[in-house]
Enzyme design. Structure first.
Site, PDB file in Angstrom:
ATOM      1  N   ASP A 146       0.837  -1.202   0.000  1.00 21.09           N
ATOM      2  CA  ASP A 146       0.000   0.000   0.000  1.00 21.09           C
ATOM      3  C   ASP A 146       0.866   1.244   0.000  1.00 21.09           C
ATOM      4  OD1 ASP A 146      -1.952   1.967   0.395  1.00 21.09           O
ATOM      5  OD2 ASP A 146      -3.161   0.679   1.693  1.00 21.09           O
ATOM      6  N   ASP A 349      -1.340   5.170  -6.977  1.00 22.38           N
ATOM      7  CA  ASP A 349      -1.684   4.351  -5.818  1.00 22.38           C
ATOM      8  C   ASP A 349      -1.668   2.871  -6.180  1.00 22.38           C
ATOM      9  OD1 ASP A 349      -3.604   3.010  -3.759  1.00 22.38           O
ATOM     10  OD2 ASP A 349      -3.250   4.995  -2.938  1.00 22.38           O
TER      11      ASP A 349
END
Length: 466
Positions: A146, A349
């Site tokens: 992440d 992301d």
């Protein structure tokens, strides 16, 4: 003379578009280096949790597209709220917490935590050669990757239910690792937690991470050895030892390996040794990808990347990696979209699923895509919240227009065919408004090596890397 439209063939595994992965792709010894990271590099293999390449495949069914996109909206809404709030979650009490999780498109990798009963002298060096902890069933920890969170964490024993979630592999027990220690209160490392700090307990530094999408984790801030691959160990790696969570996390992982721009991330902790850069390649469902620390996976190949500047915005938290789009090409033709609508920037992301574009840009993309796909019947009303979907029941292969994202600095990134459509639908959605913060999702990133050259101030893209 009119330019011919660039098209690509997209093969359909099933006439109902249900995902049926092929056998795991593995490189042959003669495969070019661009298909696999260098054996001398500092890297770990990445996989999709429901793919055939997963070392610990889950026994549950893949989530539906509806569930994945529902999670995606919650997640991106939370990032937008945090982005301009100094990293603090802006609570909206009128909105109930929705218990969903992202699973299928989330990248995972196994990391070795601790040293257990293995022999070998300890070292303060950031990189040493020693027996690997990755293959130890007690120490190996599958973790999600992440880039929108700073602090790495895993669940640790004791971790009773329901305070913790039921993970498939054994809990990490710091008492069984001879190199494990709690970060003491009053230490520099504890002070650097900043907004992640949660006070002290028995002179042990405590942490708290709120994702803002209904999920959170808290526990003790620890140090231990982190095994990246059989020849690379990071000593005194700092991470959260979670003893309680809120919300729904995937049972196929033990926690999160965080790669945000803050001081606590894996990147920041290893930058002095490997360099202030990392890259990854999101694999297609039947392949393996990789995460590389220090630069491109094959070493010395930085010149083959299409690059765009990292955007420095003092009003956005440093956790996030921002870039700026300038335009979109469909079939080799630039769409008539004013570059100013992209002024809000876009977050690169690893865990966001599909790309979110300003509404003006999305409408132009949709119009051009529908025109190029006029030969195929559209599904009335769309599917799963996506408004441009097709019925391919009579087709075994489909020709779709090539779609490229044009970034600031002139980088043109042509998407893989699987990065254009998902389950028969155009894999883009609009942001809440023009100039709003957008996202470059991992569906669009598939098969590209994405290089986050933080020290050099750029993001690079290399097509066909995994």
């Amino acid at each position: 003379m009119a330019m011919a439209m660039v098209m690509e063939e997209l093969r359909i595994a099933s006439t109902t578009w249900s995902w049926k992965p092929a056998p795991c792709w593995s490189p042959k010894p003669s495969a070019p280096v661009s298909r696999m990271p260098s054996s001398n590099g500092t890297w770990v293999a990445l996989h999709r949790p429901y793919g055939p390449c997963s070392p610990s495949p889950t026994t549950t069914s893949p989530p539906s597209l509806v569930d994945m996109l529902r999670w995606d909206k919650l997640h991106t809404d939370a990032i937008r709220r945090k982005a301009t709030a100094g990293g603090d979650v802006v609570l909206e009490p009128d909105k109930p917490i929705v218990d969903v999780q992202q699973s299928d498109y989330k990248m995972q990798a196994s990391f070795g935590i601790g040293t257990g009963g293995r022999s070998g002298s300890s070292s303060s060096s950031s990189r040493i050669s020693r027996p690997s902890a990755i293959d130890d069933p007690i120490l190996a920890q599958p973790m999600s990757i992440d880039t929108s969170i700073d602090l790495p964490w895993i669940q640790c024993a004791p971790c009773p239910m329901p305070e913790c979630y039921p993970q498939q592999n054994a809990l990490f027990d710091p008492r069984r690792s001879r190199t494990s220690a709690a970060v003491p209160c009053g230490s520099a490392a504890c002070g650097e937690l900043g907004r992640y700090g949660a006070g002290c307990s028995n002179n042990q530094c405590q942490y708290f991470v709120d994702y803002g999408d209904g999920r959170a984790t808290s526990g003790t801030y620890m140090v231990d050895a982190l095994t990246l691959n059989p020849s690379t160990v990071v000593m005194n790696f700092r991470f959260g030892c979670s003893h309680a969570v809120r919300g729904n996390f995937s049972a196929s992982t033990s926690g999160t390996m965080s790669l945000g721009g803050g001081r606590q991330s894996l990147l920041s902790q290893t930058a002095a040794t490997f360099g202030n850069a990392f890259s990854y390649c999101v694999p297609d469902p039947s392949s393996s990808g990789f995460l590389s620390l220090g630069g491109p996976a094959d070493g010395g190949g930085a010149g083959r990347f299409a690059r765009t500047p990292l955007v420095r915005n003092p009003s956005i938290i440093p956790t996030l990696y921002l870039v700026r789009l300038r335009g979109i090409e469909v079939g080799g033709r630039r769409l008539n979209v004013p570059p100013v609508v992209f002024a809000g920037g876009a977050v690169m992301d690893s865990s966001v699923i599909i790309t979110q574009l300003p509404p003006t840009a999305y409408r132009a993309l949709r119009l051009a895509f529908r025109s190029a796909m006029a030969a195929y019947p559209r599904v009335a009303g769309g599917r799963a919240g996506l408004d441009t979907c097709y019925d391919f029941v009579r087709f075994t292969s489909v020709t779709v227009p090539a779609v490229s994202l044009v970034f600031d600095g002139g980088a043109v990134v042509r998407l893989d065919a699987m990065g254009v459509m998902v389950e028969g639908c155009l894999a883009f959605v609009p942001t809440p408004g023009d100039f709003a913060l957008g996202f470059i999702g991992n569906v669009q990133q598939q098969t590209h090596e994405v290089l986050y050259d933080v020290g050099g101030g750029s993001v690079g893209f290399r097509r066909g890397a995994c």
